[in-house]
Design an enzyme around this catalytic site. Sequence first.
Site, short mmCIF file in Angstrom:
data_model
loop_
_atom_site.label_atom_id
_atom_site.label_comp_id
_atom_site.label_asym_id
_atom_site.label_seq_id
_atom_site.Cartn_x
_atom_site.Cartn_y
_atom_site.Cartn_z
N ASP A 15 -5.95 -8.89 6.18
CA ASP A 15 -7.05 -9.40 7.00
C ASP A 15 -8.36 -8.90 6.38
OD1 ASP A 15 -7.30 -6.78 7.74
OD2 ASP A 15 -6.66 -7.06 9.82
N HIS A 55 0.85 -1.19 0.00
CA HIS A 55 0.00 0.00 0.00
C HIS A 55 0.89 1.25 0.00
CE1 HIS A 55 -3.57 2.38 0.65
NE2 HIS A 55 -2.87 3.07 1.54
C1 GRF Z 1 0.89 0.66 -6.18
O1 GRF Z 1 1.07 2.00 -5.82
C2 GRF Z 1 0.46 -0.17 -4.99
O2 GRF Z 1 1.02 0.26 -3.78
C3 GRF Z 1 -1.02 0.05 -4.98
O3 GRF Z 1 -1.39 0.08 -6.34
C4 GRF Z 1 -0.28 0.47 -7.13
C5 GRF Z 1 -0.04 -0.63 -8.12
O4 GRF Z 1 0.95 -0.29 -9.05
N1 GRF Z 1 -1.70 -0.96 -4.19
P1 GRF Z 1 1.52 -1.41 -10.01
O5 GRF Z 1 0.33 -2.03 -10.74
O6 GRF Z 1 2.25 -2.42 -9.18
O7 GRF Z 1 2.42 -0.68 -10.95
#
Ligand code: GRF
Length: 192
Positions: free
Chosen positions: A132, A100
């Site tokens: 979770d 995240h």
């Molecule tokens: C990333 O910023 C990730 O943290 C979030 O969604 C984005 C996905 O980017 N959950 P990618 O598809 O891995 O380039």
Amino acid sequence: MLNLGVLISGRGSNLQAIIDACENGKIAAKVAVVISNKPDAGGLERAKKHNIPAVVVESESDIVKELKKHNVELVCLAGYMKIVGKVLLEPFRGKMINIHPSLLPSFPGLHAQKQALDHGVTVTGCTVHFVDEGCDTGPIIVQSAVPVKENDTEDTLSERILQQEHHIYPLAIDLIARDKLKIEGRRVKLKK
Ligand code: GRF
């Protein structure tokens, strides 16, 4: 070799970082299958280039079938833009992680980088955590802090955070592949 299943919805740059770390021998793991809930996810092409099975599946029960078919031991959510429900979570509880783009518990959910800018924080970052039933609430494995600069836009900040994501996601997978982690309540600790 830990068998990974990577779930995506979009471009898949984190997927790419994971594939590269596996191929370079940086982590003792292998991407066994890539699953997207969106047919136009760019990450599907990345998987195909590396001869990794890539499928488009929407329902959670079909995702579980696909993961089991490929003997997946750890599920990595990498830009999978859906909240995981019981059907998918239960068979992989403690064996599913997510990345995240904020220092959780700040700014969960969508547009974390914009939330950080709007709030005016001077430091944000990214977090890898176990999944979770909540939205970005599970026990935290690793975090990396990223400065917010005065002229940052959502794009420039996202890009700076992404560089760290590509670093810490393989790192977290490596810790799990080497069986180094234990979960104690909300805390993830290193095994002695
Ligand atoms: C990333 O910023 C990730 O943290 C979030 O969604 C984005 C996905 O980017 N959950 P990618 O598809 O891995 O380039």
